[in-house]
Scaffold this active site. Structure first.
Site, PDB file in Angstrom:
ATOM      1  N   ILE A   6       0.843  -1.203   0.000  1.00  9.93           N
ATOM      2  CA  ILE A   6       0.000   0.000   0.000  1.00  9.93           C
ATOM      3  C   ILE A   6       0.872   1.245   0.000  1.00  9.93           C
ATOM      4  O   ILE A   6       1.763   1.387   0.846  1.00  9.93           O
ATOM      5  CB  ILE A   6      -0.930   0.010   1.230  1.00  9.93           C
ATOM      6  CG1 ILE A   6      -1.832  -1.230   1.221  1.00  9.93           C
ATOM      7  CG2 ILE A   6      -1.766   1.290   1.282  1.00  9.93           C
ATOM      8  CD1 ILE A   6      -2.551  -1.487   2.537  1.00  9.93           C
ATOM      9  N   ASN A  75      -2.533   4.151  -3.480  1.00 11.54           N
ATOM     10  CA  ASN A  75      -3.419   5.059  -2.747  1.00 11.54           C
ATOM     11  C   ASN A  75      -2.861   6.466  -2.629  1.00 11.54           C
ATOM     12  O   ASN A  75      -3.616   7.433  -2.544  1.00 11.54           O
ATOM     13  CB  ASN A  75      -3.664   4.477  -1.347  1.00 11.54           C
ATOM     14  CG  ASN A  75      -4.253   5.488  -0.391  1.00 11.54           C
ATOM     15  OD1 ASN A  75      -5.442   5.840  -0.475  1.00 11.54           O
ATOM     16  ND2 ASN A  75      -3.433   5.985   0.525  1.00 11.54           N
ATOM     17  N   TYR A 142      -5.675  17.646 -10.194  1.00 11.19           N
ATOM     18  CA  TYR A 142      -6.171  16.437  -9.527  1.00 11.19           C
ATOM     19  C   TYR A 142      -7.111  15.657 -10.443  1.00 11.19           C
ATOM     20  O   TYR A 142      -6.995  14.431 -10.574  1.00 11.19           O
ATOM     21  CB  TYR A 142      -6.878  16.835  -8.239  1.00 11.19           C
ATOM     22  CG  TYR A 142      -7.290  15.668  -7.362  1.00 11.19           C
ATOM     23  CD1 TYR A 142      -6.342  14.933  -6.674  1.00 11.19           C
ATOM     24  CD2 TYR A 142      -8.628  15.327  -7.213  1.00 11.19           C
ATOM     25  CE1 TYR A 142      -6.711  13.867  -5.854  1.00 11.19           C
ATOM     26  CE2 TYR A 142      -9.014  14.274  -6.395  1.00 11.19           C
ATOM     27  CZ  TYR A 142      -8.047  13.546  -5.726  1.00 11.19           C
ATOM     28  OH  TYR A 142      -8.426  12.485  -4.918  1.00 11.19           O
ATOM     29  N   LYS A 146      -6.387  11.781 -11.888  1.00 13.29           N
ATOM     30  CA  LYS A 146      -7.281  10.654 -11.614  1.00 13.29           C
ATOM     31  C   LYS A 146      -7.846  10.065 -12.908  1.00 13.29           C
ATOM     32  O   LYS A 146      -7.981   8.840 -13.043  1.00 13.29           O
ATOM     33  CB  LYS A 146      -8.408  11.099 -10.684  1.00 13.29           C
ATOM     34  CG  LYS A 146      -7.953  11.397  -9.256  1.00 13.29           C
ATOM     35  CD  LYS A 146      -7.312  10.177  -8.614  1.00 13.29           C
ATOM     36  CE  LYS A 146      -6.952  10.406  -7.164  1.00 13.29           C
ATOM     37  NZ  LYS A 146      -6.301   9.225  -6.540  1.00 13.29           N
ATOM     38  N   THR A 179     -11.136  12.835   5.744  1.00 20.96           N
ATOM     39  CA  THR A 179      -9.684  12.725   5.738  1.00 20.96           C
ATOM     40  C   THR A 179      -9.049  14.114   5.733  1.00 20.96           C
ATOM     41  O   THR A 179      -9.725  15.133   5.597  1.00 20.96           O
ATOM     42  CB  THR A 179      -9.205  11.966   4.493  1.00 20.96           C
ATOM     43  OG1 THR A 179      -9.563  12.718   3.323  1.00 20.96           O
ATOM     44  CG2 THR A 179      -9.824  10.568   4.422  1.00 20.96           C
TER      45      THR A 179
END
Length: 236
Positions: A6, A75, A142, A146, A179
């Site tokens: 990860i 991630n 961003y 993605k 988060t």
């Protein structure tokens, strides 16, 4: 041994993914700049060349282990500068793309290269976002990152169709979570991020999912062995 690898597992969703896999009896290798865990390896994803070396060294010894299943989860990501793209410096643009695209692809490349011949189940997971499918004013970098990674994963899945021991490559959209990235979003100005009110409302109304709950759903999606190349969304 079942192994989860990860990136960005020092906090938020990445840390929750580490915890969930450990709870389920997996071994975990975490890669991040702060490397806070006993099972962590330090890597600066803003430096792709150095990151590629870290990935290669970290996977070399693992590839010789007796593995019954391997999951790699890309991630790690940064939101980058919030605001019109012309306000971002060239260095900031480069750093954002290095972390979110270049090092992310090098991570996937190293995983496939190191474990291609392993005969156990192998899954590569790209943690995506709704920003991959929709543009947001103030999030141009961003959104671009993605979207690029989702199509990269689709292409890798097609490549793996041709291999005798394929890696299952998928993307997972975790949805909106409570988060540090959401804290960063809420700190933006309306001029830089016109959708600010929506994200303030999600926080105010308690609609941000807990990272641990999202991580549990992600591990369930991976365990279900979904169709390669797809984009799967966490739902509650």
């Amino acid at each position: 041994m079942r192994l989860a690898i990860i990136t960005g597992g020092s906090r938020g969703l990445g840390r929750a993914l580490c915890d969930v896999y450990l709870t389920r009896g997996w071994s975990v290798l975490e890669l991040s700049r702060t490397a806070p865990h006993p099972f962590s390896v330090q890597v600066d994803l803003s430096d792709p060349t150095a990151s590629a070396d870290v990935f290669a060294r970290s996977f070399e010894s693992i590839a010789r282990a007796d593995l019954s299943e391997i999951v790699a989860i890309g991630n790690a990501a940064v939101l980058g500068p919030v605001g019109p793209v012309e306000h971002a410096s060239a260095d900031t643009v480069t750093r954002t793309l290095n972390v979110n695209i270049v090092s992310a692809i090098l991570f996937a490349r190293a995983f496939v290269s190191s474990f291609q011949e392993a005969v156990c189940p192998k899954t590569f997971v790209n943690i995506s976002s709704g920003a991959a499918a929709k543009g947001y004013a103030g999030w141009s970098l961003y959104c671009a990152c993605k979207a690029a990674l989702e199509n990269f994963v689709r292409s890798v899945a097609l490549e793996q169709d041709l291999r005798p021991h394929p890696v299952r490559a998928i993307s997972i959209n975790p949805g909106v979570m409570d988060t540090a990235m959401q804290t960063e979003v809420r700190a933006a100005s309306p001029a830089d991020f016109p959708q600010l009110d929506r994200f303030l409302r999600l926080h105010r109304e308690g609609q941000l999912a807990a990272p641990t709950a999202v991580a549990s759903r992600i591990t369930d999606i991976v365990a279900s062995r979904p169709q390669p190349g797809g984009v799967y969304s966490v739902s509650f």
